[in-house]
Scaffold this motif. Sequence first.
Motif, PDB file in Angstrom:
ATOM      1  N   PHE A 291      43.355   1.831 -32.700  1.00  0.00           N
ATOM      2  CA  PHE A 291      42.205   2.684 -32.995  1.00  0.00           C
ATOM      3  C   PHE A 291      42.707   4.087 -33.334  1.00  0.00           C
ATOM      4  N   ILE A 292      42.220   4.621 -34.444  1.00  0.00           N
ATOM      5  CA  ILE A 292      42.602   5.970 -34.850  1.00  0.00           C
ATOM      6  C   ILE A 292      41.363   6.865 -34.879  1.00  0.00           C
ATOM      7  N   ILE A 293      41.589   8.149 -34.608  1.00  0.00           N
ATOM      8  CA  ILE A 293      40.529   9.152 -34.688  1.00  0.00           C
ATOM      9  C   ILE A 293      40.635   9.810 -36.055  1.00  0.00           C
ATOM     10  N   VAL A 294      39.533   9.832 -36.789  1.00  0.00           N
ATOM     11  CA  VAL A 294      39.586  10.336 -38.165  1.00  0.00           C
ATOM     12  C   VAL A 294      38.508  11.382 -38.424  1.00  0.00           C
ATOM     13  N   ARG A 295      38.700  12.098 -39.500  1.00  0.00           N
ATOM     14  CA  ARG A 295      37.710  13.055 -40.001  1.00  0.00           C
ATOM     15  C   ARG A 295      37.566  12.834 -41.495  1.00  0.00           C
ATOM     16  N   LYS A 296      36.319  12.747 -41.958  1.00  0.00           N
ATOM     17  CA  LYS A 296      36.105  12.601 -43.396  1.00  0.00           C
ATOM     18  C   LYS A 296      36.564  13.862 -44.122  1.00  0.00           C
ATOM     19  N   VAL A 297      37.331  13.680 -45.169  1.00  0.00           N
ATOM     20  CA  VAL A 297      37.819  14.815 -45.949  1.00  0.00           C
ATOM     21  C   VAL A 297      36.834  15.059 -47.085  1.00  0.00           C
ATOM     22  N   GLU A 298      36.064  16.119 -46.957  1.00  0.00           N
ATOM     23  CA  GLU A 298      35.062  16.448 -47.964  1.00  0.00           C
ATOM     24  C   GLU A 298      35.432  17.695 -48.760  1.00  0.00           C
ATOM     25  N   ASP A 299      36.395  18.451 -48.239  1.00  0.00           N
ATOM     26  CA  ASP A 299      36.811  19.684 -48.912  1.00  0.00           C
ATOM     27  C   ASP A 299      38.335  19.801 -48.812  1.00  0.00           C
ATOM     28  N   PHE A 300      39.033  19.541 -49.921  1.00  0.00           N
ATOM     29  CA  PHE A 300      40.493  19.585 -49.905  1.00  0.00           C
ATOM     30  C   PHE A 300      41.026  21.021 -49.897  1.00  0.00           C
ATOM     31  N   HIS A 301      40.115  22.011 -50.028  1.00  0.00           N
ATOM     32  CA  HIS A 301      40.552  23.407 -49.961  1.00  0.00           C
ATOM     33  C   HIS A 301      40.782  23.847 -48.512  1.00  0.00           C
ATOM     34  N   LYS A 302      40.181  23.105 -47.561  1.00  0.00           N
ATOM     35  CA  LYS A 302      40.394  23.427 -46.158  1.00  0.00           C
ATOM     36  C   LYS A 302      41.758  22.903 -45.706  1.00  0.00           C
ATOM     37  N   GLU A 303      42.302  23.554 -44.682  1.00  0.00           N
ATOM     38  CA  GLU A 303      43.622  23.162 -44.181  1.00  0.00           C
ATOM     39  C   GLU A 303      43.562  21.753 -43.593  1.00  0.00           C
ATOM     40  N   ILE A 304      44.488  20.906 -43.993  1.00  0.00           N
ATOM     41  CA  ILE A 304      44.568  19.529 -43.506  1.00  0.00           C
ATOM     42  C   ILE A 304      45.886  19.376 -42.756  1.00  0.00           C
ATOM     43  N   GLU A 305      45.787  18.935 -41.509  1.00  0.00           N
ATOM     44  CA  GLU A 305      46.973  18.846 -40.666  1.00  0.00           C
ATOM     45  C   GLU A 305      47.516  17.426 -40.586  1.00  0.00           C
ATOM     46  N   GLY A 306      46.620  16.428 -40.560  1.00  0.00           N
ATOM     47  CA  GLY A 306      47.051  15.054 -40.356  1.00  0.00           C
ATOM     48  C   GLY A 306      47.274  14.296 -41.649  1.00  0.00           C
ATOM     49  N   GLU A 307      47.749  13.060 -41.489  1.00  0.00           N
ATOM     50  CA  GLU A 307      47.970  12.162 -42.629  1.00  0.00           C
ATOM     51  C   GLU A 307      46.628  11.793 -43.266  1.00  0.00           C
ATOM     52  N   ILE A 308      46.610  11.650 -44.572  1.00  0.00           N
ATOM     53  CA  ILE A 308      45.399  11.284 -45.306  1.00  0.00           C
ATOM     54  C   ILE A 308      45.424   9.788 -45.651  1.00  0.00           C
ATOM     55  N   LEU A 309      44.365   9.110 -45.267  1.00  0.00           N
ATOM     56  CA  LEU A 309      44.188   7.709 -45.644  1.00  0.00           C
ATOM     57  C   LEU A 309      43.239   7.655 -46.830  1.00  0.00           C
ATOM     58  N   SER A 310      43.633   6.904 -47.848  1.00  0.00           N
ATOM     59  CA  SER A 310      42.752   6.774 -49.003  1.00  0.00           C
ATOM     60  C   SER A 310      43.097   5.488 -49.751  1.00  0.00           C
ATOM     61  N   HIS A 311      42.094   4.700 -50.054  1.00  0.00           N
ATOM     62  CA  HIS A 311      42.299   3.463 -50.801  1.00  0.00           C
ATOM     63  C   HIS A 311      41.245   3.387 -51.905  1.00  0.00           C
ATOM     64  N   PRO A 312      41.675   3.484 -53.169  1.00  0.00           N
ATOM     65  CA  PRO A 312      40.707   3.503 -54.275  1.00  0.00           C
ATOM     66  C   PRO A 312      40.003   2.173 -54.499  1.00  0.00           C
ATOM     67  N   LYS A 313      40.605   1.078 -53.999  1.00  0.00           N
ATOM     68  CA  LYS A 313      40.016  -0.230 -54.262  1.00  0.00           C
ATOM     69  C   LYS A 313      40.084  -1.095 -53.006  1.00  0.00           C
ATOM     70  N   CYS A 314      38.917  -1.410 -52.477  1.00  0.00           N
ATOM     71  CA  CYS A 314      38.839  -2.224 -51.267  1.00  0.00           C
ATOM     72  C   CYS A 314      37.773  -3.311 -51.434  1.00  0.00           C
ATOM     73  N   MET A 315      37.989  -4.425 -50.752  1.00  0.00           N
ATOM     74  CA  MET A 315      36.928  -5.392 -50.589  1.00  0.00           C
ATOM     75  C   MET A 315      36.071  -4.879 -49.436  1.00  0.00           C
ATOM     76  N   TYR A 316      34.774  -4.764 -49.655  1.00  0.00           N
ATOM     77  CA  TYR A 316      33.890  -4.109 -48.696  1.00  0.00           C
ATOM     78  C   TYR A 316      32.775  -5.061 -48.261  1.00  0.00           C
ATOM     79  N   THR A 317      32.486  -5.043 -46.954  1.00  0.00           N
ATOM     80  CA  THR A 317      31.367  -5.839 -46.445  1.00  0.00           C
ATOM     81  C   THR A 317      30.865  -5.242 -45.138  1.00  0.00           C
ATOM     82  N   VAL A 318      29.715  -5.705 -44.691  1.00  0.00           N
ATOM     83  CA  VAL A 318      29.157  -5.351 -43.383  1.00  0.00           C
ATOM     84  C   VAL A 318      28.971  -6.645 -42.610  1.00  0.00           C
ATOM     85  N   ILE A 319      29.430  -6.667 -41.356  1.00  0.00           N
ATOM     86  CA  ILE A 319      29.275  -7.848 -40.516  1.00  0.00           C
ATOM     87  C   ILE A 319      28.512  -7.481 -39.250  1.00  0.00           C
ATOM     88  N   GLU A 320      28.012  -8.495 -38.557  1.00  0.00           N
ATOM     89  CA  GLU A 320      27.307  -8.258 -37.305  1.00  0.00           C
ATOM     90  C   GLU A 320      28.133  -8.788 -36.139  1.00  0.00           C
TER      91      GLU A 320
END
Length: 264
Positions: A176-205
């Motif tokens: 489990f990782i603690i994350v913050r949505k990156v909405e402004d790249f002008h702000k200082e970013i300290e941690g590693e950035i996760l980003s995937h331009p192409k994912c298979m996406y679904t919602v499960i119950e």
Amino acid sequence: MYTIGQVAQFLGVSRDTLKFYEEKELVKPKQNIENGYRKYNRFDIYDITTVNFYREMDIEIKKIQDLRKSKSIEGIKSILEEKERDVLEEIEYKQLLLKKLQIVKEDCEKIKQFLGKYTVKEMKPLEIKGEIEHFTAYDEYETLKENTDNLKKAVTLTSLRRVIRFNDEGILEDKFIIVRKVEDFHKEIEGEILSHPKCMYTVIEDGRWSTGGKNIDHNVEASLRKAAIENGYEPLGLVYINLLLTTYEDGLERVFLEMYVPIK
């Protein structure tokens, strides 16, 4: 001179409020010794309207009492500046709360649209702020509070992402990782950035209402693998899971999870 009833009527306050002000010595009307009736003069009216003004700004009674005793213009300004800071902080919190409410509404729409269905979607950038052993590792929640966007520092699970690594033989790693949505790249970013331009996406119950409390990890993994094969996708061996919403049915929780599976 005015009676308590007249003052209550034209100032729009209750008799109880006027009596409370008198009890706290914020106003001191003259009292007829023979019948006990109070009489208010124009100076009492000034006192009441001044107290109402400070109360409307949610200034504590004790501070109003101090103001009534003696306070310079600078002293009054200092109290108002302190209250201004409180109000600005509350506005900031309310704005954050409004944003979270809007996000949950969007999550409800995601559930309606994607539950049990698969599509290709971008996983927006996330900054990694920390890691905890498991969502039940309550002694590690202090780290979660330190990295939350919630001004009141409430522990929520919305900043957590479960990350599963797998291959053809099954699950290799689960964390489990603690994350913050990156909405402004002008702000200082300290941690590693996760980003995937192409994912298979679904919602499960998940949750006891739908699963009876059983672990469904392997069933989900098999479903993802099957969906990937059917759609011609090649998974990168990662799954990012986010808790969207928890509700209840017959006293049992229904948990809705969104899943991003990066693909080539």
